[in-house]
Scaffold this motif. Structure first.
Motif, PDB file in Angstrom:
ATOM      1  N   ASP A  56      -2.252   9.329  18.686  1.00  0.00           N
ATOM      2  CA  ASP A  56      -3.194  10.090  19.499  1.00  0.00           C
ATOM      3  C   ASP A  56      -4.162   9.209  20.271  1.00  0.00           C
ATOM      4  OD1 ASP A  56      -2.064  12.405  18.755  1.00  0.00           O
ATOM      5  OD2 ASP A  56      -3.678  13.100  17.470  1.00  0.00           O
ATOM      6  N   GLY A  57      -4.234   7.948  19.935  1.00  0.00           N
ATOM      7  CA  GLY A  57      -5.154   7.048  20.626  1.00  0.00           C
ATOM      8  C   GLY A  57      -4.704   5.615  20.461  1.00  0.00           C
ATOM      9  N   PRO A  58      -5.235   4.714  21.272  1.00  0.00           N
ATOM     10  CA  PRO A  58      -4.863   3.307  21.175  1.00  0.00           C
ATOM     11  C   PRO A  58      -5.390   2.682  19.890  1.00  0.00           C
ATOM     12  CG  PRO A  58      -6.726   3.573  22.660  1.00  0.00           C
ATOM     13  CD  PRO A  58      -6.260   4.957  22.294  1.00  0.00           C
ATOM     14  N   ARG A 276      -2.125  17.327  22.333  1.00  0.00           N
ATOM     15  CA  ARG A 276      -1.902  15.896  22.156  1.00  0.00           C
ATOM     16  C   ARG A 276      -1.955  15.240  23.520  1.00  0.00           C
ATOM     17  NH1 ARG A 276       2.653  13.093  18.700  1.00  0.00           N
ATOM     18  NH2 ARG A 276       1.546  11.172  18.269  1.00  0.00           N
ATOM     19  N   ILE A 277      -3.138  14.916  23.955  1.00  0.00           N
ATOM     20  CA  ILE A 277      -3.350  14.408  25.308  1.00  0.00           C
ATOM     21  C   ILE A 277      -2.791  12.991  25.416  1.00  0.00           C
ATOM     22  CG2 ILE A 277      -5.115  13.792  26.999  1.00  0.00           C
ATOM     23  CD1 ILE A 277      -6.818  16.072  25.685  1.00  0.00           C
ATOM     24  N   ASP A 278      -2.048  12.763  26.478  1.00  0.00           N
ATOM     25  CA  ASP A 278      -1.357  11.487  26.668  1.00  0.00           C
ATOM     26  C   ASP A 278      -2.343  10.429  27.180  1.00  0.00           C
ATOM     27  OD1 ASP A 278       0.330   9.409  27.152  1.00  0.00           O
ATOM     28  OD2 ASP A 278       1.607  10.454  28.596  1.00  0.00           O
ATOM     29  N   TRP A 279      -2.950   9.724  26.231  1.00  0.00           N
ATOM     30  CA  TRP A 279      -3.943   8.706  26.582  1.00  0.00           C
ATOM     31  C   TRP A 279      -3.330   7.528  27.329  1.00  0.00           C
ATOM     32  CZ3 TRP A 279      -3.072   3.852  24.646  1.00  0.00           C
ATOM     33  CH2 TRP A 279      -2.202   3.744  23.559  1.00  0.00           C
ATOM     34  N   THR A 280      -2.004   7.359  27.229  1.00  0.00           N
ATOM     35  CA  THR A 280      -1.385   6.212  27.895  1.00  0.00           C
ATOM     36  C   THR A 280      -1.407   6.359  29.413  1.00  0.00           C
ATOM     37  OG1 THR A 280       0.873   7.130  27.873  1.00  0.00           O
ATOM     38  CG2 THR A 280       0.141   5.951  25.904  1.00  0.00           C
ATOM     39  N   ARG A 281      -1.689   7.574  29.910  1.00  0.00           N
ATOM     40  CA  ARG A 281      -1.749   7.803  31.357  1.00  0.00           C
ATOM     41  C   ARG A 281      -3.172   7.674  31.907  1.00  0.00           C
ATOM     42  NH1 ARG A 281       3.482   7.019  32.261  1.00  0.00           N
ATOM     43  NH2 ARG A 281       4.798   8.457  31.084  1.00  0.00           N
ATOM     44  N   CYS A 282      -4.130   7.421  31.025  1.00  0.00           N
ATOM     45  CA  CYS A 282      -5.534   7.397  31.451  1.00  0.00           C
ATOM     46  C   CYS A 282      -6.137   6.017  31.217  1.00  0.00           C
ATOM     47  CB  CYS A 282      -6.328   8.444  30.655  1.00  0.00           C
ATOM     48  SG  CYS A 282      -8.085   8.501  31.074  1.00  0.00           S
TER      49      CYS A 282
END
Length: 394
Positions: A56-58, A276-282
Motif C-alpha cells: 500500500d505504500g513505499p 488501494r490507491i496506486d502510489w507508484t503513479r504519484c
C-alpha cells in the motif's frame, strides 16, 4: 488533459497550507543501491511479471537516533515554526504536516509533499502516548500523512476521468463550488482521513503491529477541523467508505454544469481503486528545509530494489539444512527483491533487533535477515530460519 478546455491552469498551489518558495526542488532520499544520493520516490509498476501486487505504500524507513528528544526537535525548529504549525493544524488538520499538489496546474511539482518536520511533529501529537519506540512513531506518522495525501491524488485522478469522459473541465469548478471559508473541500478531507484510518484499522505489513496507533489516530482526527473530523463516519465499514467515495465523485460531476448522470450509473467507477490507491503513479517527495537529517543524525532509507545479495557462510549453512523447497523459495524471493522491495509477498522491513542496517524478508514460512554495508552499497544475507527461530514470533 491538455485537450480539455480549462482542465489545467497556470495557477499557484491550490491548497496553500505550505506553498513554500521552492516546491519543485530535488528531494533527498537514500538510494545506495542505485548509486545516487538525490531522487524522488519512484517505483516500478504496481505488479511484476508474476502479478504479485505492490504494498500500500513505499518502503520508506526513517531512522531516528534513540537519544533524540522532542526538546531537541523543538529547539531546531524554533518557536515561530512550532506556533505556525499549530495554527495550521487548527485550520487544516493533518494537512499541516504534509500536502498534495494537483496535476491540474502547471506551476509546481505535482504529487505528495511531506516535510521531515511534519512527520516528527505529527508523531509527537498523535502517537506520543503509545508504548512503542519513537522511531516507530515517526514512521507511523509518515505513512499516516502519506495515506491522507494519496487519497487527494485518487480524487485528482477521479476528476480527470470525468473530464476525459465528458470533454468538460470539472476539477476547478468543483473546488470553487465546494470549498469552505478555510479553502478546502470538507467532504474530500473527510474521505482522505477515512482512507488513512482504514489503513490502520485493516493494516497490511507496513502498518501491522502498531501498538494502538489505530485508536490514537482516530482520536487525533476527531480533534481536527470540520470535514476532517467526520472521517469516522466513512472509515468504519466498506459500505460506508464506498458511499462516501460515490458522493465525492457525484459532487465533482454536479459542479460541471452538465446534466446529472443516470441513477443507474455507479459514480464510484470514476475512481481507479479507492481501496488501494496506486502510489507508484504519484510522485512522493520528502523535504528537509531545516537540515534535520544532519543536525539530528536522521537517516531516510528508501530501497527500490536489491539487485545483488552475497550469501555469508552462516547463511549458506542454514539454507542447506532447510531443504530444496526453501532453497527454491529463496531464489524466487531474491529475484523479486531485484525487481522491487515493495512487493507484499516479500514483507521487506527493517529488523531493529539485528542492529544497524539490518533488514528482514519473508521466505515462505521462513525469514531471512539481510545487512546493508553503506560504505560499499552492498547487501549480505546473514541467516535464515523459521519465523520463530529468527525471533519474529510464531
Amino acid at each position: 488533459m491538455e485537450g480539455v478546455d480549462g482542465a489545467i491552469r497556470d495557477n499557484p498551489l491550490p491548497e496553500d497550507a505550505h506553498d513554500g518558495t521552492d516546491p519543485a526542488v530535488e528531494i533527498w532520499v537514500s538510494e545506495p543501491d542505485l548509486g545516487r544520493e538525490f531522487a524522488a520516490l519512484d517505483s516500478p509498476d504496481p505488479t511484476i511479471d508474476d502479478g504479485v501486487s505492490a504494498s500500500d505504500g513505499p518502503v520508506v524507513i526513517l531512522e531516528i537516533p534513540p537519544e533524540v528528544t522532542d526538546a531537541d526537535i523543538e529547539h531546531i525548529l524554533g518557536q515561530d515554526t512550532l506556533t505556525e504549525m499549530s495554527r495550521l493544524h487548527e485550520i487544516r488538520g493533518i494537512d499541516a504536516y504534509g500536502w498534495y499538489v494537483t496535476f491540474h496546474q502547471r506551476t509546481a511539482q505535482h504529487g505528495v509533499h511531506i516535510p521531515l518536520e511534519g512527520a516528527l511533529l505529527m508523531a509527537a501529537r498523535a502517537f506520543h502516548h503509545l508504548p512503542i519506540a519513537d522511531e516507530r512513531k515517526v514512521n507511523l506518522a509518515f505513512h499516516a500523512i502519506l495515506r491522507h495525501e494519496l487519497f487527494h491524488f485518487a480524487a485528482d485522478c477521479m476528476s480527470a476521468n470525468w473530464e476525459l469522459a465528458t470533454d468538460t473541465a470539472m476539477y476547478w469548478k468543483a473546488k470553487e463550488k465546494h470549498r469552505n471559508a478555510q479553502g478546502y473541500v470538507e467532504h474530500e478531507e473527510a474521505m482522505a482521513n477515512a482512507y488513512m484510518l482504514r489503513g490502520f484499522q485493516y493494516p497490511r505489513r507496513l502498518l501491522a503491529n502498531s501498538g494502538g496507533a489505530s485508536p490514537a489516530l482516530k482520536s487525533f482526527t476527531i480533534q481536527q477541523p470540520a470535514g476532517y473530523k467526520e472521517a469516522y463516519k466513512y472509515a468504519g465499514s466498506r459500505a460506508a467508505y464506498m458511499r462516501g467515495c460515490r458522493d465525492l465523485s457525484t459532487q465533482v460531476q454536479h459542479a460541471s454544469g452538465l446534466p446529472p448522470v443516470p441513477a443507474a450509473m455507479d459514480t464510484l467507477l470514476l475512481f481507479a481503486d479507492p481501496f488501494r490507491i496506486d502510489w507508484t503513479r504519484c510522485p512522493i517527495m520528502i523535504s528537509d528545509r531545516f537540515d534535520l537529517r544532519r543536525l539530528l543524525g536522521i537517516n531516510i532509507d528508501f530501497f527500490t530494489c536489491i539487485p545483488a545479495i552475497t550469501e555469508t557462510p552462516k547463511f549458506e549453512k542454514s539454507l542447506n539444512k532447510l531443504g530444496p523447497t526453501v532453497q527454491e523459495k529463496w531464489l524466487e524471493q531474491k529475484s523479486k527483491l531485484a525487481q522491487s522491495t515493495s512487493l507484499n509477498s516479500l514483507g521487506f522491513q527493517k529488523w531493529t533487533k539485528g542492529g544497524a542496517d539490518c533488514y528482514s524478508v519473508n521466505v515462505g514460512s521462513h525469514r531471512a535477515h539481510l545487512r546493508l554495508d553503506r560504505g560499499q552499497s552492498t547487501w549480505s544475507a546473514l541467516d535464515i530460519g523459521t519465523h520463530l527461530a529468527m525471533g519474529h514470533g510464531s
